[in-house]
Design a protein around this motif. Structure first.
Motif, PDB file in Angstrom:
ATOM      1  N   TYR A  21       0.836  -1.193   0.000  1.00 24.71           N
ATOM      2  CA  TYR A  21       0.000   0.000   0.000  1.00 24.71           C
ATOM      3  C   TYR A  21       0.866   1.236   0.000  1.00 24.71           C
ATOM      4  O   TYR A  21       2.068   1.191   0.279  1.00 24.71           O
ATOM      5  CB  TYR A  21      -0.967   0.008   1.186  1.00 24.71           C
ATOM      6  N   VAL A  41      -3.925   3.785  -0.248  1.00 24.15           N
ATOM      7  CA  VAL A  41      -4.233   3.030  -1.469  1.00 24.15           C
ATOM      8  C   VAL A  41      -3.635   1.640  -1.303  1.00 24.15           C
ATOM      9  O   VAL A  41      -2.416   1.477  -1.267  1.00 24.15           O
ATOM     10  CB  VAL A  41      -3.653   3.725  -2.715  1.00 24.15           C
ATOM     11  N   ILE A  70     -11.886   0.602  -9.047  1.00 24.93           N
ATOM     12  CA  ILE A  70     -11.473   0.809  -7.663  1.00 24.93           C
ATOM     13  C   ILE A  70     -12.677   0.631  -6.745  1.00 24.93           C
ATOM     14  O   ILE A  70     -13.816   0.897  -7.158  1.00 24.93           O
ATOM     15  CB  ILE A  70     -10.874   2.234  -7.500  1.00 24.93           C
ATOM     16  N   ILE A  94      -6.706  10.004  -7.897  1.00 22.85           N
ATOM     17  CA  ILE A  94      -5.647  10.227  -6.902  1.00 22.85           C
ATOM     18  C   ILE A  94      -4.904  11.488  -7.305  1.00 22.85           C
ATOM     19  O   ILE A  94      -4.329  11.577  -8.394  1.00 22.85           O
ATOM     20  CB  ILE A  94      -4.680   9.020  -6.846  1.00 22.85           C
ATOM     21  N   ARG A 141      -3.932   6.953 -12.238  1.00 30.20           N
ATOM     22  CA  ARG A 141      -4.480   7.690 -11.100  1.00 30.20           C
ATOM     23  C   ARG A 141      -5.966   8.001 -11.236  1.00 30.20           C
ATOM     24  O   ARG A 141      -6.563   8.591 -10.352  1.00 30.20           O
ATOM     25  CB  ARG A 141      -3.690   8.986 -10.891  1.00 30.20           C
ATOM     26  N   VAL A 163      -8.716   2.908   0.037  1.00 30.04           N
ATOM     27  CA  VAL A 163      -9.210   2.498  -1.281  1.00 30.04           C
ATOM     28  C   VAL A 163      -8.427   1.253  -1.707  1.00 30.04           C
ATOM     29  O   VAL A 163      -7.298   1.052  -1.269  1.00 30.04           O
ATOM     30  CB  VAL A 163      -9.072   3.617  -2.338  1.00 30.04           C
ATOM     31  N   VAL A 185      -7.154  -1.234  -4.986  1.00 34.53           N
ATOM     32  CA  VAL A 185      -6.912  -1.269  -6.428  1.00 34.53           C
ATOM     33  C   VAL A 185      -6.341  -2.628  -6.803  1.00 34.53           C
ATOM     34  O   VAL A 185      -5.949  -3.425  -5.950  1.00 34.53           O
ATOM     35  CB  VAL A 185      -5.935  -0.140  -6.835  1.00 34.53           C
TER      36      VAL A 185
END
Length: 863
Positions: A95, A109, A135, A156, A169, A202, A204
């Motif tokens: 992360y 993230v 996401i 982001i 992003r 979040v 991903v």
């Protein structure tokens, strides 16, 4: 002897007695119902909440331990754990924390593993991401940004350096999730990015984050599967597992250091070769050669300076909300041991009084039955059946209502603080059995106590009415000056009060108990409401917190003070530290170091809560908040262990404890900070005070500041106040339970006692009606006594309520909050007015009953 036909007739007589005294039977049943419902319901709430959490942790496979390193983790660490896969399951996590410049929120993230072996996400809306452009967001993100929905675009947007960590992003939001790691709605832990605390997470796909270094390894030991969390067995096994995990990974620190040194040394080979080649071509001491040799020497020193990484081991207790939730369930359990006892005790008192009156009323019938040859068992069975039926029916209804209502209601109140699934109610048979035993004891036990004399009496004695209680001279009568000034009615009232001491005691105690519970309910509401007023109006005198990446620049200073909104500011270092001690949940506190010659007192009031004596920050210790001191059992003069992110633990000396209600803080002087942490503070924060401003003006000020280079976050206290106290609204639901339950009990108690009082003295009341008293005067004859008893109960209840309120506060507070211990005078007034209102209501009902009394039947009832 009595035959079977008479037995059936006697049973009909018992049923007829129940029907003819419906009000009395219903009052006993209702008191048992309230007591059992409150007892079983509150007692079941804690276990129900705990079971909901345990099931959730098991279903989502919450990790038992986690490992991190100051230099990141590698596949070599994974291989070590893989050797012990028979004992554990593991999952590597990557992360990156970023500070969103477009909204000042700090976001973690996280890479979502292809297979979630541990810490499985619970989908709230939508689905999990399948492609790199998708996401999912922590459900907390939608609470902070209501505009975010499934299908929205998420971007982001951070500094160039942090943006470079990602291959892309811009994403499409495909769902919202909750993680079992974070069961608390608001707290997501600390970070070394931005303001120091995470707002939300979040998730991903793996290819989105460029770095291949593993940030954390989550571990679940198999010997803890099926073991109930929070128990002594779980804690013992967890300590053993953590020690085992440390032994396995201990050699990895040295290997990691050697690997990093080897990598760094390999990068020096071109410089070494160039230095050797030049040394063979030019004489020693040549400027160019000396320069290369200096560079090589510095580089080799840097390689040698590479230290062993520190491995950090955490377990579930370090997860925000995990321990806090358990402590809240224990608070509910603590409430369930005291509050229902008031109901049970009052129920026992009232049942004793009621059954005593019933025995008195049926004295003649008992004598007749004994004269006809009925045994003591047969004669007493009427009271056993009467009380037993009331107890059984009241218990059954109380269990059904209490177990299904109270746990759901209280869990819903706490639901605003946690993101756990809804609870499933369970019947705790031990508590139900205890409740039934207490209910039967209140009815059958009191009946046996009252009957023990009459059943041993001869029929001739029972067939005669009991001699009235002899009058006595009151001590008050010796006070001639006062006694001669009292009217006849007032003298009669006082004599009746002290003549029937049992009724006086029962009434005063019953009303006092109900009054105490109502005071506690209203007091809790005031204590919760005071938090906002005291914290944001009396203790904090700033309107915004501006967080920077470093010390204040000239441009930032100018931007801060620009505009008509600005009034003043305070420069300080503000960082998040963790405070941990065995047996206490880890707490996060804000460490504040005001810059020299800056006046903290103009922005934050530090004083002793009771004396309001000002506290000054000295160079020999730190000032901490009162709640933190309570949690860790420390006071001025003691030491406390704290840990700054990325550093080892430090012990600080406590110089004073200051009043505070929301979150935790530690303030120290720059001199003491240097002594503890061996470094100078970085003044990365400003507390800003505004002039009178609208919400729109405050938002515009924050947006303008965020455009300045180095400004990471602007927190508006108006927003903070609104957000933090939404959850406190739910506590009003719990308070409402106390007030309504206590009020209902007070009404039943007053009705029952007044009804008994009237029934006991029906011949006396009929006599004064025959003597010419009007209906209103007859009612006042009783009401004056009730009013005095009610007032005495109210006075006693004030003292009892004060104690109960203090106890409830002690058990109901969360770790991050301290309730105001003061009970507002209006709380006493409201409780007293409600009690008086119930007394008036009951007397209104009795007035209608007294108007319908047949005087002749009442006067010849004992002939």
């Amino acid at each position: 002897m009595v035959g079977a036909a008479m037995t059936a007739a006697y049973f009909k007589t018992i049923m007829r007695e129940i029907w003819s005294s419906k009000a009395r039977f219903a009052s006993i049943l209702l008191i048992i119902f309230l007591g059992v419902a409150f007892y079983t319901g509150i007692r079941a709430t804690g276990p129900d909440m705990s079971q909901a959490a345990n099931d959730y942790y098991a279903k989502q496979k919450l990790a038992t331990n986690s490992v991190q390193s100051t230099m990141g983790l590698t596949k070599a660490d994974i291989r070590v754990l893989n050797q012990h896969r028979s004992q554990l399951t593991y999952q590597a996590t990557r992360y990156a924390d970023v500070n969103q410049l477009n909204n000042s929120q700090v976001v973690r993230v996280m890479v979502l593993p292809t297979t979630q072996r541990l810490n499985r996400l619970r989908i709230v809306k939508g689905r999990l991401p399948r492609h790199a452009n998708e996401i999912v967001l922590d459900a907390q993100a939608q609470r902070l940004q209501p505009k975010l929905k499934v299908g929205s675009t998420y971007r982001i947007s951070s500094t160039a350096k942090r943006n470079a960590q990602f291959t892309r992003r811009t994403f499409k939001v495909v769902g919202f999730v909750n993680s079992p790691t974070y069961v608390e709605n608001t707290n997501r832990g600390v970070t070394n990015v931005g303001k120091g605390t995470l707002d939300y997470l979040v998730y991903v796909r793996p290819q989105v984050i460029k770095s291949s270094v593993i940030t954390r390894i989550d571990v679940q030991f198999k010997n803890l599967r099926g073991v109930t969390p929070y128990t002594a067995k779980y804690r013992r096994l967890n300590r053993e597992n953590t020690a085992q995990l440390k032994r396995w990974l201990k050699p990895q620190a040295r290997k990691r250091q050697q690997a990093l040194q080897a990598q760094a040394q390999a990068k020096l080979k071109p410089l070494q070769q160039a230095t050797q080649q030049l040394a063979s071509q030019v004489p020693a001491g040549t400027a160019q050669l000396v320069k290369l040799q200096s560079q090589l020497k510095r580089a080799q020193a840097q390689v040698a300076a590479i230290t062993m990484p520190t491995y950090l081991y955490t377990d579930r207790t370090d997860n925000p909300g995990y321990t806090e939730y358990h402590e809240n369930t224990q608070r509910v359990v603590a409430l369930s041991t005291v509050f229902p006892l008031f109901f049970i005790a009052i129920a026992a008192l009232i049942c004793l009084t009621t059954m005593t009156r019933m025995v008195e009323e049926l004295r003649l019938q008992m004598g007749t039955l004994k004269a006809l040859g009925y045994t003591n068992t047969a004669v007493g069975s009427e009271f056993m059946i009467y009380g037993g039926l009331a107890a059984l029916i009241g218990t059954a209804l109380g269990v059904l209502f209490g177990v299904n209502f109270f746990p759901r209601f209280i869990a819903q109140a706490y639901g605003s603080m946690y993101n756990l699934p809804a609870i499933n109610v369970q019947y705790i048979w031990m508590d139900i059995g205890i409740a039934l035993a207490i209910a039967l004891l209140c009815t059958l036990g009191t009946a046996l106590v009252v009957l023990r004399v009459d059943l041993n009496s001869l029929p001739a004695q029972l067939l005669q009415p009991r001699a009235p209680k002899a009058g006595k001279t009151l001590l008050l009568e010796r006070w001639q000056w006062l006694w001669h000034r009292l009217s006849f009615n007032h003298k009669i009232t006082l004599r009746n009060l002290f003549r029937y001491k049992q009724r006086l005691l029962m009434t005063v105690l019953g009303i006092a108990g109900c009054m105490a519970m109502m005071i506690t309910g209203f007091g809790l509401k005031g204590s919760i409401g005071d938090i906002s007023v005291k914290q944001f109006n009396e203790l904090w005198h700033y309107d915004a917190v501006v967080t920077r990446s470093g010390n204040e620049t000239d441009q930032q200073r100018q931007a801060l003070s620009r505009g008509q909104l600005y009034q003043a500011s305070l420069k300080l270092q503000a960082k998040q530290v963790t405070v941990k001690q065995s047996g206490v949940a880890e707490q996060t506190a804000t460490l504040g170091i005001p810059a020299p010659h800056q006046s903290l007192s103009k922005f934050v009031v530090l004083w002793h809560r009771q004396s309001h004596q000002a506290i000054h920050i000295g160079d020999r210790g730190a000032v901490i908040d009162e709640k933190l001191a309570k949690l860790y059992g420390v006071q001025a003069g003691d030491d406390l262990t704290i840990k700054l992110a990325g550093q080892t633990t430090r012990r600080i000396h406590i110089s004073a404890v200051a009043e505070n209600y929301v979150n935790h803080f530690i303030y120290m002087s720059p001199t003491y900070y240097r002594r503890v942490f061996k470094q100078a503070p970085v003044y990365n924060t400003n507390y800003v005070r505004f002039k009178q401003a609208t919400k729109k003006q405050e938002n515009a000020y924050a947006d303008r500041l965020l455009k300045q280079a180095g400004v990471q976050n602007v927190t508006l206290m108006s927003t903070e106040k609104a957000t933090n106290f939404k959850m406190l609204d739910s506590m009003n639901l719990v308070v409402l339970i106390f007030v309504i339950s206590a009020g209902a009990l007070a009404l039943v108690v007053l009705y029952n006692l007044t009804n008994i009082n009237v029934s006991e003295r029906i011949r006396e009341l009929s006599t004064i009606k025959v003597l010419g008293f009007y209906d209103g005067e007859v009612t006042m004859y009783i009401f004056r006594e009730n009013l005095i008893l009610t007032v005495l109960g109210i006075i006693a209840g004030c003292f009892l309520g004060n104690w109960l309120h203090a106890y409830i506060l002690q058990t109901a507070e969360t770790n991050a909050l301290m309730f105001s211990p003061t009970i507002h005078p209006l709380s006493y007034v409201y409780a007293a007015l409600l009690t008086l209102a119930f007394s008036l209501l009951v007397m209104g009902m009795m007035h209608r009953k007294l108007k319908r009394v047949n005087m002749l039947d009442a006067l010849k009832s004992v002939d």
